[in-house]
Design a protein around this motif. Structure first.
Motif, PDB file in Angstrom:
ATOM      1  N   ARG A 244       0.833  -1.215   0.000  1.00  0.00           N
ATOM      2  CA  ARG A 244       0.000   0.000   0.000  1.00  0.00           C
ATOM      3  C   ARG A 244       0.860   1.255   0.000  1.00  0.00           C
ATOM      4  NH1 ARG A 244      -3.097  -3.151   3.695  1.00  0.00           N
ATOM      5  NH2 ARG A 244      -2.189  -2.032   5.457  1.00  0.00           N
ATOM      6  N   ALA A 245       1.993   1.224   0.694  1.00  0.00           N
ATOM      7  CA  ALA A 245       2.887   2.390   0.707  1.00  0.00           C
ATOM      8  C   ALA A 245       3.433   2.674  -0.691  1.00  0.00           C
ATOM      9  CB  ALA A 245       4.027   2.149   1.688  1.00  0.00           C
TER      10      ALA A 245
ATOM     11  N   GLU B 116       1.838   1.891  -3.491  1.00  0.00           N
ATOM     12  CA  GLU B 116       0.701   2.425  -4.247  1.00  0.00           C
ATOM     13  C   GLU B 116       0.571   3.930  -4.029  1.00  0.00           C
ATOM     14  OE1 GLU B 116      -2.488  -1.241  -4.543  1.00  0.00           O
ATOM     15  OE2 GLU B 116      -2.435  -0.061  -2.695  1.00  0.00           O
ATOM     16  N   GLN B 117       0.724   4.366  -2.787  1.00  0.00           N
ATOM     17  CA  GLN B 117       0.633   5.795  -2.480  1.00  0.00           C
ATOM     18  C   GLN B 117       1.791   6.563  -3.102  1.00  0.00           C
ATOM     19  OE1 GLN B 117       0.377   6.024   1.793  1.00  0.00           O
ATOM     20  NE2 GLN B 117      -1.586   4.950   1.869  1.00  0.00           N
ATOM     21  N   LEU B 118       2.982   5.972  -3.092  1.00  0.00           N
ATOM     22  CA  LEU B 118       4.162   6.644  -3.646  1.00  0.00           C
ATOM     23  C   LEU B 118       4.077   6.774  -5.156  1.00  0.00           C
ATOM     24  CD1 LEU B 118       7.100   7.720  -3.237  1.00  0.00           C
ATOM     25  CD2 LEU B 118       7.860   5.342  -3.522  1.00  0.00           C
ATOM     26  N   TRP B 119       3.615   5.698  -5.829  1.00  0.00           N
ATOM     27  CA  TRP B 119       3.651   5.664  -7.281  1.00  0.00           C
ATOM     28  C   TRP B 119       2.330   6.036  -7.932  1.00  0.00           C
ATOM     29  CZ3 TRP B 119       6.396   0.272  -7.010  1.00  0.00           C
ATOM     30  CH2 TRP B 119       7.738   0.462  -6.658  1.00  0.00           C
ATOM     31  N   GLY B 120       1.230   5.996  -7.173  1.00  0.00           N
ATOM     32  CA  GLY B 120      -0.046   6.445  -7.701  1.00  0.00           C
ATOM     33  C   GLY B 120      -0.784   5.440  -8.556  1.00  0.00           C
ATOM     34  N   TYR B 121      -0.486   4.156  -8.421  1.00  0.00           N
ATOM     35  CA  TYR B 121      -1.273   3.152  -9.136  1.00  0.00           C
ATOM     36  C   TYR B 121      -1.490   1.935  -8.246  1.00  0.00           C
ATOM     37  CZ  TYR B 121       3.520   1.680 -10.451  1.00  0.00           C
ATOM     38  OH  TYR B 121       4.853   1.342 -10.451  1.00  0.00           O
ATOM     39  N   THR B 122      -2.537   1.171  -8.593  1.00  0.00           N
ATOM     40  CA  THR B 122      -2.906  -0.001  -7.810  1.00  0.00           C
ATOM     41  C   THR B 122      -1.958  -1.160  -8.109  1.00  0.00           C
ATOM     42  OG1 THR B 122      -5.220   0.672  -7.816  1.00  0.00           O
ATOM     43  CG2 THR B 122      -4.759  -1.640  -7.337  1.00  0.00           C
TER      44      THR B 122
END
Length: 323
Positions: A147-148, A150-156
């Motif tokens: 999840r971290a 996902e937040q850093l890179w902006g994709y699921t």
């Protein structure tokens, strides 16, 4: 509270994960019924008669053959009945214990991986496995770390990209790296956290669509200077492991940024990266442990030289340049 949220084994290397509610692990042994079978690439020194462990580049698998993700497979552990499905329905049902059925399976996967010059060979480990690493390690992923990212890179990011045996949640992102060298207890099972898990190009393939749509190892290396995600465990006791088991660990529960890989090769001239597993060969350093002295250029490596991580040949490498 840190708990197990998922357990998976992968009976045939490169094919579908199979979820488990519980499983009994044995001290010093691999995850049960995990990568017991594999599809050896044509012409390699892995045969049905000599089904020895080998580097992953010698097998049909997602790193090189993303088309495998276009089908869903299930292997019954008791009957060895393999079913292969896609979104339209059943494509093949065959028994791995029958020679004619094995040939049918081999031909099916040749059609799914048409770049192979002939059909692969289905092999079964006699007393081991075909996992990426030769020792009896079990892989674990912390969902908070995913999840971290996902937040850093902006994709699921589907956690099943990482083809892990054990998925946990409820601990800070990256905390699992701090457990390396120590023990954790999962339910009644004690594990040594052996080392971090360097990711390969198989993680770039979307397990739902079969598309090679991300660059997970490259993105990790760019962001953190390494390609590690998840850890390898070694079972230290025999016990039943189940979804919902608590994970007990020592040390801080605070979030920590992953440590940059010590001694990571510098990007730029004189460095070459494997397209499959993202191993970096640095000419200035060579590979002394493999008998390749510092200063040996990539061009001067023997023609039959293979990636020490995944076993693919020199043609899979490209210059590794700074982003």
């Amino acid at each position: 509270m840190t708990v197990v949220t998922g357990l998976y084994h992968y009976p045939i290397k490169g094919l579908s994960p199979q979820p488990l509610a519980s499983v009994r692990v044995v001290a010093g042994r691999p995850f049960p019924f995990d990568r017991i079978f594999a599809l050896a690439r044509p012409g390699v020194a892995v045969t049905a008669e000599e089904p020895k462990w080998a580097k992953k580049g010698l097998f049909v698998m997602l790193m090189l053959d993303e088309g495998l993700a276009s089908v869903r497979t299930h292997l019954d552990q008791e009957t060895l009945l393999l079913t292969i499905r896609d979104n339209e329905g059943l494509l093949l049902s065959a028994n791995l214990g029958d020679a004619a059925s094995r040939r049918e399976i081999e031909n099916f996967f040749h059609r799914l991986a048409p770049t192979l010059r002939s059909a692969p060979v289905l092999v079964r480990a006699r007393d081991g496995h075909f996992m990426d690493k030769p020792d009896n390690v079990i892989s674990m992923i912390n969902l908070a770390t995913v999840r971290a990212l996902e937040q850093l890179w902006g994709y699921t990011i589907d956690p099943l990209r990482f083809r892990s045996n054990i998925y946990i949640d409820g601990v800070a992102p990256w905390e699992e790296f701090n457990w390396v060298g120590g023990d954790i207890r999962v339910g009644e099972t004690v594990f040594r956290v052996d080392r971090r898990n360097g990711r390969c190009g198989a993680t770039n393939v979307d397990p739902a669509s079969g598309r090679r749509d991300l660059d997970i190892p490259g993105s990790l290396r760019k962001a953190f200077g390494h390609k590690d995600l998840g850890v390898y465990l070694v079972a230290r006791s025999d016990a039943e492991l189940a979804v919902g088991d608590m994970v007990e660990h020592a040390g801080s529960m605070s979030a920590r940024k992953p440590v940059t890989q010590v001694g990571a090769p510098a990007a730029g001239r004189g460095a070459y990266i494997c397209n499959g597993c993202y191993f970096v060969y640095n000419e200035a350093r060579g590979l002394p442990l493999a008998g390749i002295s510092a200063g040996t250029t990539f061009v001067d490596l023997p023609g039959n030289w293979q990636c020490p991580d995944c076993g693919t040949d020199k043609t899979t490498f490209r210059p590794h340049l700074a982003s």
